[in-house]
Design a protein around this motif. Structure first.
Motif, mmCIF file in Angstrom:
data_model
loop_
_atom_site.group_PDB
_atom_site.id
_atom_site.type_symbol
_atom_site.label_atom_id
_atom_site.label_comp_id
_atom_site.label_asym_id
_atom_site.label_seq_id
_atom_site.Cartn_x
_atom_site.Cartn_y
_atom_site.Cartn_z
ATOM 1 N N TYR A 234 112.163 -130.660 3.983
ATOM 2 C CA TYR A 234 113.492 -130.829 3.404
ATOM 3 C C TYR A 234 113.695 -132.286 3.003
ATOM 4 O O TYR A 234 113.542 -133.202 3.808
ATOM 5 N N GLY A 256 117.569 -130.782 -1.973
ATOM 6 C CA GLY A 256 116.434 -129.927 -2.256
ATOM 7 C C GLY A 256 115.410 -129.902 -1.133
ATOM 8 O O GLY A 256 115.568 -130.555 -0.104
ATOM 9 N N TYR A 257 114.355 -129.133 -1.345
ATOM 10 C CA TYR A 257 113.296 -129.019 -0.345
ATOM 11 C C TYR A 257 111.953 -128.855 -1.059
ATOM 12 O O TYR A 257 111.869 -128.370 -2.182
ATOM 13 N N GLU A 272 118.283 -126.509 -3.775
ATOM 14 C CA GLU A 272 118.904 -125.790 -2.664
ATOM 15 C C GLU A 272 119.858 -124.710 -3.153
ATOM 16 O O GLU A 272 120.113 -123.726 -2.462
ATOM 17 N N ARG A 273 120.363 -124.899 -4.371
ATOM 18 C CA ARG A 273 121.366 -123.952 -4.891
ATOM 19 C C ARG A 273 120.701 -122.769 -5.599
ATOM 20 O O ARG A 273 120.999 -121.613 -5.302
ATOM 21 N N HIS A 275 117.216 -122.389 -5.949
ATOM 22 C CA HIS A 275 115.876 -122.133 -5.412
ATOM 23 C C HIS A 275 114.826 -122.033 -6.526
ATOM 24 O O HIS A 275 113.847 -121.291 -6.414
#
Length: 381
Positions: A234, A256-257, A272-273, A275
């Protein structure tokens, strides 16, 4: 005794974990996880051209491994110091002992085991050679005459068979032909700025292309096509944002990751929103750089549009091209302003002669460049 050095050789293929065609990253990772079996390992390379010249891994005292310069694949295996007792070494072929602490390998023993071959200073068979010289040591000293049955074998060299079946010498600078050890591994990554990357895997003849598009490919797509990543990280480091204009979507996407595919030399940063893939990072795995051996070498190529509609070979620049050449290819006669990055700042125990790199930003792409004009990594966004 090191059981790992009770060796069953396979001409043209290697022995045990030392299989012709294995990547440098894979083999060093295996050796690193077995410090008790392989306590003394040296990695040798040319620091001025480490992106393109062969790498030698010496496992004391018996084994030298030569890796090809561009693809970093195991090219040649040399077994030496056959009589050294620290540790003792046993070499077998098809279940029969060739050399051991109690049995000296001589010319007559090789002939009995492998049969006749062409005359020369070495006994050469397809995929395996037997040499009576110890790295040139002893030149000028009294030695048995060539052809003497009692000549002691000093080195065993295992290398890939020639495709044409000939027994000619193989150039150490040649790349390894596609072989079983490469199956399922990444062969190349074709980069298109503002689009994404197209991946091709071994075996090339039966491989389909996998396209990863920025803003299109999802985390689920990656797991379906590439499998679960070895690590999911992450993102917490947002220091680079100070250099960029804030976009409305930044706050919505969050930090984000990462999906880290070390075995392919690729990182994917996902939103993150949504993907979906936001950035793609390709690693060159250059010896001597701070990131060496964290990622396998990714053989990336930056592709431009064809010069005309009839041109089916669009121009490309590859990972081993010098930075100035790639910069000009991206439309800049002079490299853009750069920022200095020293990855050893956060690790006080790591010291390298050329630890600093420069980040050169272009429209849709960032190149991380060493002091020797070698591109260490490429960021596509």
């Amino acid at each position: 005794m090191y059981s790992a050095l009770d060796i069953d050789i396979k001409p043209g293929q290697g022995f045990g974990i030392f299989e012709i065609g294995t990547s440098l990253w894979t083999l060093l990772d295996i050796l690193r996880r077995e410090p008790n079996l392989y306590p003394q390992i040296d990695v040798k390379y040319d620091p001025d051209t480490s992106a393109t010249t062969p790498v030698i891994v010496h496992i004391r005292p018996h084994i030298d491994l030569l890796f090809s310069g561009k693809q970093q694949r195991l090219h040649t295996v040399c077994i030496r110091q056959l009589r050294d007792q620290s540790p003792p070494l046993t070499v077998q072929y098809n279940g029969n002992i060739l050399s051991s602490p109690n049995e000296v390998l001589r010319r007559v023993g090789v002939s009995k085991m492998f049969g006749p071959t062409y005359p020369g200073d070495e006994l050469r068979y397809p995929g395996i050679w037997f040499s009576f010289e110890e790295d040139g040591i002893g030149e000028g000293l009294t030695a048995p005459r060539p052809g003497d049955k009692a000549q002691e074998v000093k080195r065993i060299i295992i290398l890939q068979n020639e495709r044409d079946g000939s027994n000619s010498a193989i150039d150490a600078l040649d790349e390894v032909h596609e072989c079983a050890a490469m199956t399922g591994e990444l062969a190349r990554a074709i980069v298109k700025v503002h689009d994404g990357v197209t991946l091709q895997f071994h075996p090339i003849a039966f491989s389909t292309f996998l396209h990863v598009g920025i803003g299109e490919t999802t985390a689920q797509d990656l797991q379906l096509e590439l499998g679960p990543p070895p690590r999911i990280h992450y993102k917490e480091d947002e220091r680079m944002k100070i250099h960029a204009a804030v976009r409305p979507t930044d706050s919505e996407d969050g930090t984000g990751y990462f999906y880290n595919y070390f075995q392919h030399g690729i990182d994917f940063l996902l939103s993150e929103r949504t993907h979906t893939v936001r950035k793609i990072i390709l690693h060159t795995n250059i010896p001597g750089s701070p990131l060496f051996q964290r990622y396998k070498r990714c053989s990336w190529e930056i592709e431009d549009k064809p010069e005309d509609d009839e041109d089916d070979t669009p121009p490309r620049k590859r990972f081993f091209d010098r930075f100035e050449t790639i910069s000009h290819f991206l439309g800049h006669r002079e490299p853009p302003p750069s920022m200095i990055l020293d990855r050893t700042d956060e690790d006080e125990h790591l010291t390298l002669p050329n630890s600093k790199t420069r980040l050169h930003g272009y429209d849709g792409i960032v190149l991380e460049v060493s002091e020797l004009s070698q591109v260490v990594s490429l960021v596509l966004f």
